[in-house]
Design an enzyme around this catalytic site. Structure first.
Site, PDB file in Angstrom:
ATOM      1  N   LYS A  13      45.703 109.774  64.501  1.00 53.56           N
ATOM      2  CA  LYS A  13      46.793 110.177  63.596  1.00 53.56           C
ATOM      3  C   LYS A  13      47.655 108.986  63.193  1.00 53.56           C
ATOM      4  O   LYS A  13      48.008 108.834  62.037  1.00 53.56           O
ATOM      5  CB  LYS A  13      47.703 111.225  64.263  1.00 53.56           C
ATOM      6  N   ARG A  86      54.290 120.140  67.155  1.00 55.79           N
ATOM      7  CA  ARG A  86      53.368 120.156  68.285  1.00 55.79           C
ATOM      8  C   ARG A  86      53.392 121.501  69.007  1.00 55.79           C
ATOM      9  O   ARG A  86      52.634 121.698  69.934  1.00 55.79           O
ATOM     10  CB  ARG A  86      53.798 119.077  69.274  1.00 55.79           C
ATOM     11  N   ARG A 120      43.362 101.709  74.074  1.00 55.67           N
ATOM     12  CA  ARG A 120      44.404 101.596  73.052  1.00 55.67           C
ATOM     13  C   ARG A 120      45.538 100.672  73.476  1.00 55.67           C
ATOM     14  O   ARG A 120      46.023 100.725  74.599  1.00 55.67           O
ATOM     15  CB  ARG A 120      44.959 102.985  72.749  1.00 55.67           C
ATOM     16  N   ARG A 149      50.448 101.791  76.406  1.00 51.43           N
ATOM     17  CA  ARG A 149      51.473 102.802  76.595  1.00 51.43           C
ATOM     18  C   ARG A 149      51.375 103.388  77.987  1.00 51.43           C
ATOM     19  O   ARG A 149      50.299 103.613  78.493  1.00 51.43           O
ATOM     20  CB  ARG A 149      51.289 103.919  75.559  1.00 51.43           C
ATOM     21  N   ARG A 160      48.129 115.329  79.086  1.00 48.22           N
ATOM     22  CA  ARG A 160      48.426 115.429  77.651  1.00 48.22           C
ATOM     23  C   ARG A 160      47.407 116.325  76.963  1.00 48.22           C
ATOM     24  O   ARG A 160      47.734 117.070  76.052  1.00 48.22           O
ATOM     25  CB  ARG A 160      48.452 114.049  77.017  1.00 48.22           C
TER      26      ARG A 160
HETATM   27  P1  ADP Z   1      49.694 111.024  70.909  1.00 52.18           P
HETATM   28  O1  ADP Z   1      49.501 111.709  69.594  1.00 52.18           O
HETATM   29  O2  ADP Z   1      48.777 109.898  71.107  1.00 52.18           O
HETATM   30  O3  ADP Z   1      49.676 112.000  72.065  1.00 52.18           O
HETATM   31  P2  ADP Z   1      52.516 110.449  70.272  1.00 52.18           P
HETATM   32  O4  ADP Z   1      52.900 109.045  70.067  1.00 52.18           O
HETATM   33  O5  ADP Z   1      52.466 111.343  69.086  1.00 52.18           O
HETATM   34  O6  ADP Z   1      51.128 110.395  71.022  1.00 52.18           O
HETATM   35  O7  ADP Z   1      53.506 111.140  71.347  1.00 52.18           O
HETATM   36  C1  ADP Z   1      53.764 110.560  72.598  1.00 52.18           C
HETATM   37  C2  ADP Z   1      54.563 111.515  73.462  1.00 52.18           C
HETATM   38  O8  ADP Z   1      55.848 111.785  72.859  1.00 52.18           O
HETATM   39  C3  ADP Z   1      53.946 112.902  73.645  1.00 52.18           C
HETATM   40  O9  ADP Z   1      53.010 112.946  74.696  1.00 52.18           O
HETATM   41  C4  ADP Z   1      55.198 113.752  73.951  1.00 52.18           C
HETATM   42  O10 ADP Z   1      55.627 113.589  75.271  1.00 52.18           O
HETATM   43  C5  ADP Z   1      56.248 113.141  73.050  1.00 52.18           C
HETATM   44  N1  ADP Z   1      56.309 113.827  71.729  1.00 52.18           N
HETATM   45  C6  ADP Z   1      55.937 113.307  70.537  1.00 52.18           C
HETATM   46  N2  ADP Z   1      56.079 114.212  69.539  1.00 52.18           N
HETATM   47  C7  ADP Z   1      56.545 115.342  70.122  1.00 52.18           C
HETATM   48  C8  ADP Z   1      56.865 116.633  69.636  1.00 52.18           C
HETATM   49  N3  ADP Z   1      56.736 116.958  68.340  1.00 52.18           N
HETATM   50  N4  ADP Z   1      57.319 117.555  70.540  1.00 52.18           N
HETATM   51  C9  ADP Z   1      57.451 117.255  71.833  1.00 52.18           C
HETATM   52  N5  ADP Z   1      57.148 116.063  72.363  1.00 52.18           N
HETATM   53  C10 ADP Z   1      56.696 115.099  71.521  1.00 52.18           C
END
Ligand code: ADP
Ligand code: ZN
Length: 221
Positions: A13, A86, A120, A149, A160
């Site tokens: 994404k 999400r 990554r 990360r 996750r």
């Molecule tokens: P990825 O898509 O690789 O899981 P992101 O960078 O989108 O990683 O998100 C990293 C972390 O940030 C998630 O695992 C979560 O803990 C938090 N996070 C991101 N976006 C949201 C959201 N919309 N609602 C709740 N937590 C979020």
């Protein structure tokens, strides 16, 4: 145009969003990136967020919505949302504050994702995503340092995934019912995936114009 990118952690994404930003001038909103930037401020609030995301859990809907709204105000009319919504709750709230045009679901096999996440690295400075399995470099094009990360460690990845299946996967049906879903298979080249998405969007746009034209012709008769 407001687009949402949907897909499991590591499906690409972030990379696809950056292409929308660089080539089509979209405003890229990544809630994950906003959260990581907040954590980097090293204050109490950031520390609270760090504890949540390093466990692989989701930040509360209330906090994420607040962070999102702040960022939405800085954007123009073309926006790509990455990592938001999400949860079903977030998706319903979003429908109240914005009109979503299309939702792109990037379908990626689990083993591909697991390998990608393990390799990554992200730029500490601009957030650009790299993979050590593909490029062997220590710094970003912008000069920033590449780091792993904390939530890309194997035990966190499992968590996750579990949360993705429980909380986020139902959104595919939610948007499919709204007739907004575009499904693409993740390819090894992000450029190919990007082009496939574009062709889908153009076809849809063309169909829409055609429908409008038919409606207009019908009226004119
Ligand atoms: P990825 O898509 O690789 O899981 P992101 O960078 O989108 O990683 O998100 C990293 C972390 O940030 C998630 O695992 C979560 O803990 C938090 N996070 C991101 N976006 C949201 C959201 N919309 N609602 C709740 N937590 C979020
Ligand atoms: Zn960089």
């Amino acid at each position: 145009m407001i687009l949402i990118l949907l897909g499991a952690p590591g499906c690409g994404k972030g990379t696809i969003s950056k292409l929308f930003q660089e080539r089509l001038n979209f405003c890229h909103i990544s809630t994950g990136e906003i959260i990581r930037k907040t954590i980097a401020l090293n204050n109490e609030f950031g520390e609270m967020l760090r504890q949540i995301i390093t466990k692989g859990e989701l930040v509360s809907d209330e906090i994420v919505l607040k962070l999102l709204c702040e960022k939405l105000n800085e954007c123009g009319s073309d926006i790509i949302l990455d990592g938001f919504p999400r949860t079903l709750f977030q998706a319903k709230k979003l429908d109240e504050i914005a009109k979503i045009d299309k939702v792109i679901y990037i379908d990626t096999p689990y083993d591909v994702i697991k390998e990608r996440l393990a390799g990554r690295r992200i730029c500490q400075n601009c957030g650009k995503v790299y993979n050590v399995n593909l490029h062997s470099m220590n710094s970003c094009d912008c000069g920033g340092k590449l780091i792993q990360r904390e939530d890309d460690l194997p035990h966190v990845i499992e968590e996750r995934f579990k949360i993705y299946e429980e909380e986020t996967f139902p959104l595919i049906e939610f948007y499919s019912n709204q007739d907004k879903l575009i499904k693409v298979k993740s390819s090894s080249s992000s450029n190919d995936t990007f082009n496939e998405i574009l062709s889908f969007l153009e076809i849809k746009w063309w169909l829409l114009q055609k429908k409008k034209w038919i409606a207009w012709e019908f009226q004119a008769r």
